[in-house]
Each structure stands twice: as C-alpha cells, then as structure tokens.
Design a protein around this motif. Structure first.
Motif, short mmCIF file in Angstrom:
data_model
loop_
_atom_site.label_atom_id
_atom_site.label_comp_id
_atom_site.label_asym_id
_atom_site.label_seq_id
_atom_site.Cartn_x
_atom_site.Cartn_y
_atom_site.Cartn_z
N GLY A 79 -3.49 9.21 1.35
CA GLY A 79 -3.10 9.24 2.76
C GLY A 79 -3.82 8.22 3.61
N ARG A 80 -4.95 7.71 3.11
CA ARG A 80 -5.72 6.74 3.90
C ARG A 80 -4.96 5.43 4.11
N PHE A 81 -3.96 5.16 3.26
CA PHE A 81 -3.19 3.92 3.42
C PHE A 81 -2.39 3.91 4.72
N PHE A 82 -2.17 5.09 5.30
CA PHE A 82 -1.35 5.19 6.52
C PHE A 82 -2.19 5.41 7.77
N GLU A 83 -3.50 5.25 7.65
CA GLU A 83 -4.39 5.45 8.80
C GLU A 83 -5.23 4.19 9.00
N PRO A 84 -5.00 3.48 10.06
CA PRO A 84 -4.02 3.71 11.12
C PRO A 84 -2.62 3.24 10.70
N GLU A 85 -1.63 3.66 11.46
CA GLU A 85 -0.25 3.27 11.17
C GLU A 85 -0.05 1.77 11.31
N GLN A 86 -0.77 1.16 12.22
CA GLN A 86 -0.68 -0.28 12.44
C GLN A 86 -2.08 -0.88 12.24
N PRO A 87 -2.41 -1.22 11.01
CA PRO A 87 -3.78 -1.63 10.71
C PRO A 87 -4.18 -3.00 11.26
N PHE A 88 -3.22 -3.82 11.67
CA PHE A 88 -3.53 -5.16 12.16
C PHE A 88 -2.86 -5.41 13.50
#
Length: 193
Positions: free
Chosen positions: A77-86
C-alpha cells in the motif's frame, strides 16, 4: 513465430515509448498547467499520470517478487502514499522511465512456460493468486486507459497531444527512430525472438 511472452515484451517497450511521448509533450507545460484542474476520471494531468506511475510501482513490484519466488510485499500500500508523489512533470518522468525499464526487464525474462505461473497480488482483503498473463494484460490495459484520458486533457492545452495509437508497424520505424534514440531502444532488441 513470435510467442505470447514475446508479445508481452513488445507491449512493455510500446508502453515505455507511449509514456515517453506523452510525458515529453507534458514537459512543455508549466508546473501549474500540469497540475491544473481538468475534466477526467482524475482531476489533472499530474494526478492521472501519477496514478499510472503508482500503479506501475505496485504491479511491477509484485510481478518481480513472484518471478523471483519471493513473498509478497507486506507494505504494498505504500506505493500509493502519497497519491501524487512528484510535484513536477520532470520528476515524474524520471520515475516513470525507471519503472518502465524494470517492466521491460521483467517481460524480457519471461518465457511462455512461465506465463501461467502464480502471481501473488496483495489486496486489502488478503493475498489473491493470479497469473503473469492476466496481471500483465491488466497492467497494459490500465496504462492505455489512463494515458488516453491524459491525452484528451492535453488536447485542452496549447500543447498538441502526441500520436499514441500506433504500435510498431515495420513501415514506420523511421518515424519512431528519434524517440527510440532518446530511449536507447532499437528495433532488433524489440523484435528478436
């Protein structure tokens, strides 16, 4: 005759090429235009393309783990936190190119005999088991779907959306040669069986 594993390899290269073309066009926008509200499933180009990136991170990780016989990621789930990583298209482009390279490597390593092997898919409800064939087909369809939405949003800017509906027709190699040079791709690498 090309195999299904070879087809997935060509899809991985085509996916990277389409991402390259779309992100190169988006790079002509200011950061504010890239993040500006627009009409689509996700409310901006940045959000849409961030979603594609985070989904790639999730699926490429679980595919790589399954290919190695490693256990599923307990923190997927960490891949989606944050939704907008950049915050910028430039930073997102670097990350997208890196995961595209990983997906090409994974697809290049697969054989037809491995395509039905189990893939562990961590979900909130538990770990589901699927196959490489189904997960790869899902991933490529997902990316095509959201790139299409981004393409439509880009049409509402001053930047012309790039053509993304091509595959790798042999008579159009010269048209994609500049992009291939930028990506370090060559036709022989993609098409060798």
């Amino acid at each position: 005759m090309a195999s299904l594993a070879h087809h997935f390899r060509t899809m991985a290269f085509n996916n990277a090429w389409a991402n390259h073309r779309l992100l190169k066009a988006c790079a002509q926008l200011s950061d504010a235009e890239f993040a500006a509200p627009r009409t689509s499933f996700f409310p901006s180009l940045r959000h849409t393309l961030s979603h594609n990136l985070t989904v790639d991170w999730y699926y490429v990780d679980l595919l790589e783990r399954s290919a190695r016989g490693a256990p599923h990621n307990l923190e997927a789930g960490r891949f989606f936190e944050p939704e907008q990583p950049f915050a910028t298209c430039a930073a997102l482009t670097v990350a997208q190119r890196a995961v595209d390279t990983r997906l090409i490597g994974l697809c290049t390593s697969l054989t037809d005999a491995r395509l039905d092997d189990p893939v562990q898919v961590p979900r909130r409800s538990g770990v589901l088991i699927d196959s490489f064939t189904r997960i790869l087909a899902h991933l490529f369809q997902h990316q095509i779907h959201h790139r299409g939405q981004a393409h439509a949003m880009l049409a509402g800017t001053a930047v012309a959306p790039p053509q993304l509906d091509e595959f790798f027709c042999s008579n159009e190699a010269d048209l994609r040669a500049p992009d291939f040079a930028e990506l370090g791709f060559d036709e022989a690498r993609i098409w060798s069986v």
